[in-house]
Write a protein that holds these residues in place. Sequence first.
Motif, PDB file in Angstrom:
ATOM      1  N   VAL A 101      23.026 -13.307  -9.925  1.00 42.16           N
ATOM      2  CA  VAL A 101      23.904 -13.060  -8.996  1.00 42.16           C
ATOM      3  C   VAL A 101      24.561 -12.466  -8.854  1.00 42.16           C
ATOM      4  O   VAL A 101      24.258 -11.554  -7.682  1.00 42.16           O
ATOM      5  N   ALA A 102      24.308 -10.436  -9.958  1.00 36.84           N
ATOM      6  CA  ALA A 102      24.550  -9.303  -9.101  1.00 36.84           C
ATOM      7  C   ALA A 102      23.445  -8.873  -8.385  1.00 36.84           C
ATOM      8  O   ALA A 102      24.116  -8.089  -7.393  1.00 36.84           O
ATOM      9  N   GLN A 103      22.606  -8.763  -8.702  1.00 37.03           N
ATOM     10  CA  GLN A 103      21.533  -8.171  -8.040  1.00 37.03           C
ATOM     11  C   GLN A 103      21.373  -8.637  -6.438  1.00 37.03           C
ATOM     12  O   GLN A 103      20.961  -7.981  -5.502  1.00 37.03           O
ATOM     13  N   GLY A 108      37.502  -1.602 -23.060  1.00 39.03           N
ATOM     14  CA  GLY A 108      36.254  -0.669 -23.510  1.00 39.03           C
ATOM     15  C   GLY A 108      36.898   0.547 -23.096  1.00 39.03           C
ATOM     16  O   GLY A 108      37.330   1.290 -22.466  1.00 39.03           O
ATOM     17  N   TRP A 109      35.457   1.863 -22.812  1.00 38.57           N
ATOM     18  CA  TRP A 109      35.409   2.753 -22.739  1.00 38.57           C
ATOM     19  C   TRP A 109      34.899   2.882 -21.083  1.00 38.57           C
ATOM     20  O   TRP A 109      34.098   2.037 -21.016  1.00 38.57           O
ATOM     21  N   ARG A 110      35.472   3.431 -20.126  1.00 37.04           N
ATOM     22  CA  ARG A 110      35.264   3.234 -18.239  1.00 37.04           C
ATOM     23  C   ARG A 110      35.734   4.730 -18.440  1.00 37.04           C
ATOM     24  O   ARG A 110      36.970   5.250 -18.656  1.00 37.04           O
ATOM     25  N   GLY A 111      35.127   5.270 -17.079  1.00 34.44           N
ATOM     26  CA  GLY A 111      36.259   6.251 -16.283  1.00 34.44           C
ATOM     27  C   GLY A 111      36.453   5.759 -14.902  1.00 34.44           C
ATOM     28  O   GLY A 111      36.352   3.735 -14.632  1.00 34.44           O
ATOM     29  N   LEU A 112      37.884   6.502 -14.217  1.00 32.31           N
ATOM     30  CA  LEU A 112      38.127   5.814 -12.700  1.00 32.31           C
ATOM     31  C   LEU A 112      37.364   5.325 -11.861  1.00 32.31           C
ATOM     32  O   LEU A 112      37.133   4.680 -11.270  1.00 32.31           O
ATOM     33  N   ASP A 113      35.990   6.202 -11.600  1.00 32.26           N
ATOM     34  CA  ASP A 113      35.166   5.463 -10.952  1.00 32.26           C
ATOM     35  C   ASP A 113      35.032   4.096 -10.826  1.00 32.26           C
ATOM     36  O   ASP A 113      34.719   3.033 -10.358  1.00 32.26           O
ATOM     37  N   ILE A 128      36.796   1.716 -11.911  1.00 34.41           N
ATOM     38  CA  ILE A 128      37.879   0.818 -12.304  1.00 34.41           C
ATOM     39  C   ILE A 128      38.050   0.277 -11.225  1.00 34.41           C
ATOM     40  O   ILE A 128      38.407   1.482 -10.126  1.00 34.41           O
ATOM     41  N   PRO A 129      39.073  -0.717 -10.127  1.00 34.88           N
ATOM     42  CA  PRO A 129      38.985  -0.804  -8.628  1.00 34.88           C
ATOM     43  C   PRO A 129      40.431  -0.072  -9.113  1.00 34.88           C
ATOM     44  O   PRO A 129      41.798   0.634  -9.344  1.00 34.88           O
ATOM     45  N   VAL A 174      28.186   2.679 -13.259  1.00 33.59           N
ATOM     46  CA  VAL A 174      29.613   1.879 -13.482  1.00 33.59           C
ATOM     47  C   VAL A 174      30.139   1.573 -11.972  1.00 33.59           C
ATOM     48  O   VAL A 174      30.775   0.212 -12.185  1.00 33.59           O
ATOM     49  N   ILE A 175      30.126   1.903 -11.607  1.00 31.97           N
ATOM     50  CA  ILE A 175      30.280   0.785  -9.651  1.00 31.97           C
ATOM     51  C   ILE A 175      29.884  -0.327  -9.395  1.00 31.97           C
ATOM     52  O   ILE A 175      29.701  -0.881  -9.515  1.00 31.97           O
ATOM     53  N   ALA A 176      27.380  -0.304 -10.208  1.00 30.72           N
ATOM     54  CA  ALA A 176      26.941  -1.112  -9.905  1.00 30.72           C
ATOM     55  C   ALA A 176      27.639  -2.613 -11.111  1.00 30.72           C
ATOM     56  O   ALA A 176      28.256  -3.419 -10.828  1.00 30.72           O
ATOM     57  N   ARG A 177      28.596  -1.754 -11.624  1.00 30.42           N
ATOM     58  CA  ARG A 177      29.005  -3.161 -13.092  1.00 30.42           C
ATOM     59  C   ARG A 177      29.896  -3.677 -12.725  1.00 30.42           C
ATOM     60  O   ARG A 177      30.451  -4.007 -12.925  1.00 30.42           O
ATOM     61  N   ARG A 178      30.695  -2.638 -12.134  1.00 27.45           N
ATOM     62  CA  ARG A 178      32.439  -2.757 -12.141  1.00 27.45           C
ATOM     63  C   ARG A 178      32.251  -4.097 -10.433  1.00 27.45           C
ATOM     64  O   ARG A 178      32.096  -5.099 -11.065  1.00 27.45           O
ATOM     65  N   LYS A 179      31.638  -3.580  -9.347  1.00 25.58           N
ATOM     66  CA  LYS A 179      30.789  -4.486  -8.612  1.00 25.58           C
ATOM     67  C   LYS A 179      30.482  -6.248  -9.287  1.00 25.58           C
ATOM     68  O   LYS A 179      30.827  -7.115  -9.328  1.00 25.58           O
ATOM     69  N   SER A 180      29.604  -5.856  -9.992  1.00 23.79           N
ATOM     70  CA  SER A 180      28.646  -7.223 -10.712  1.00 23.79           C
ATOM     71  C   SER A 180      29.898  -7.267 -11.431  1.00 23.79           C
ATOM     72  O   SER A 180      29.279  -8.720 -11.476  1.00 23.79           O
ATOM     73  N   GLU A 181      31.144  -6.971 -12.629  1.00 22.50           N
ATOM     74  CA  GLU A 181      31.391  -8.050 -12.653  1.00 22.50           C
ATOM     75  C   GLU A 181      32.781  -8.792 -11.951  1.00 22.50           C
ATOM     76  O   GLU A 181      33.370  -9.972 -11.830  1.00 22.50           O
ATOM     77  N   GLU A 182      32.795  -8.113 -10.846  1.00 21.94           N
ATOM     78  CA  GLU A 182      33.661  -8.912  -9.565  1.00 21.94           C
ATOM     79  C   GLU A 182      33.191  -9.908  -9.125  1.00 21.94           C
ATOM     80  O   GLU A 182      33.862 -11.388  -9.135  1.00 21.94           O
TER      81      GLU A 182
END
Length: 426
Positions: A146-148, A231-236, A238-239, A397-405
């Motif tokens: 789904v994410a890919q 967990g630990w996250r950068g602002l990039d 995070i929405p 992290v952008i890819a991970r955030r988008k994937s989670e969404e």
Amino acid sequence: MRLVLALLLAVASFATAQAQSLLQPVDRIVAVVDEDVILRSELDMALANVLAQFAGREAQLPPREILERQVLERLVVTRLQLERANASGIRVSDAELEQAIQSIAAQNRMTPAQLRTQLAADGLSYEEFRTQLRDEIAIQRLQQRVAQSRVTVSETEIDMALAAQGDGGMIYRLANILVALPEAPTPEQLQLAQTKVNGIKQLIDRGEMDFAAAAIRYSDSPNALEGGDLGWRGLDEIPVLFANVIREMKPGQTSDPIRGPSGYQLIHLAEVREQGRQTITEYRARHLMVRITELVSPEQAQRKIEQLHARLLAGEDFATLAREHSDDLSTRVQGGDMGWFAPGAWGTAVTQQVEMLQDGQLSQPFRTEAGWHLLLREGSREQDVTEANRRNQAREVIARRKSEEEIERFIRQLRSEAFVELRLGT
């Protein structure tokens, strides 16, 4: 693979749940999911897992009826994803399953045989464990697919994310509480959610309940039973809606309710830390290889490399011999020159050799699966890779955030389109 020692501890209550279910004359249905059903024994088993994980901390859990509904909802979502994975042709072979089991055993510092013994001691049959693991792998592959298919990250997005950081790469330890809303909430649903999230915030502010306990008891997020930990996250990663709030918070603070796409959120900032400068040692070397083939035996290759090694020790030029004798086509024309490279770029064997050498030093002949090799380390340098790593990390992290969404959206869509009938009250 997220299954580690906690999995083994969590299954310790399975035997009790199974024994209790045997006392019931009929295993009743607690949920209908499309054309499938979830049985009371399955729910009891999943509840036993949760209770085992919170042994000694049961007071942090919500009341039994709420916990049952939370766990049953997880089972429903799991069942829906398994149905979609099966319909999509996702299969987990026995060989892949065995490899995953070996990985889990290694993470827990066990052999597969010891893992099997531990499972038996905890009351879970090995076949049941294999089934659960196969299901989890199938769901992970479905989510990856789904994410890919839905997520891309552009260089412009990376530039914007790095510009938005503005802090040199601070990272934040976060947790959240979600009061979920449907896709198109009614005014009454909005009012009820607002009342609930405000009440939770007041409990936390008055010190009557810490954030993790409130998340376990009240959050509708899938990470509720983990205390809402993100967990630990950068602002990039995070929405933007939440990042702007977090940037102004101090460790230990909890935000006011924030309306997001899934409902109302409370964000807790636990810690903040700065990512320091990152450097690596890069090497410059020359390479000469005698390949082992059907026509060149390992012994023949070894004899030739030893002869070349002797000629180099006698003073002949490495670049000249590499051009004349090396079987490494990627460096031969350049006289064996590998350029500047980071550890690992040319494989483990080369990295081990080049790290043992001093600048200007020639290696002893060494063998890999491809053949016999010689290295001449010509130089080394410390390279600042902070910016490159920041870009790579931002991309990830952008890819991970988008994937989670996207995965969250996909699961909500699955749930809304399915026929689900919960029968806990019957």
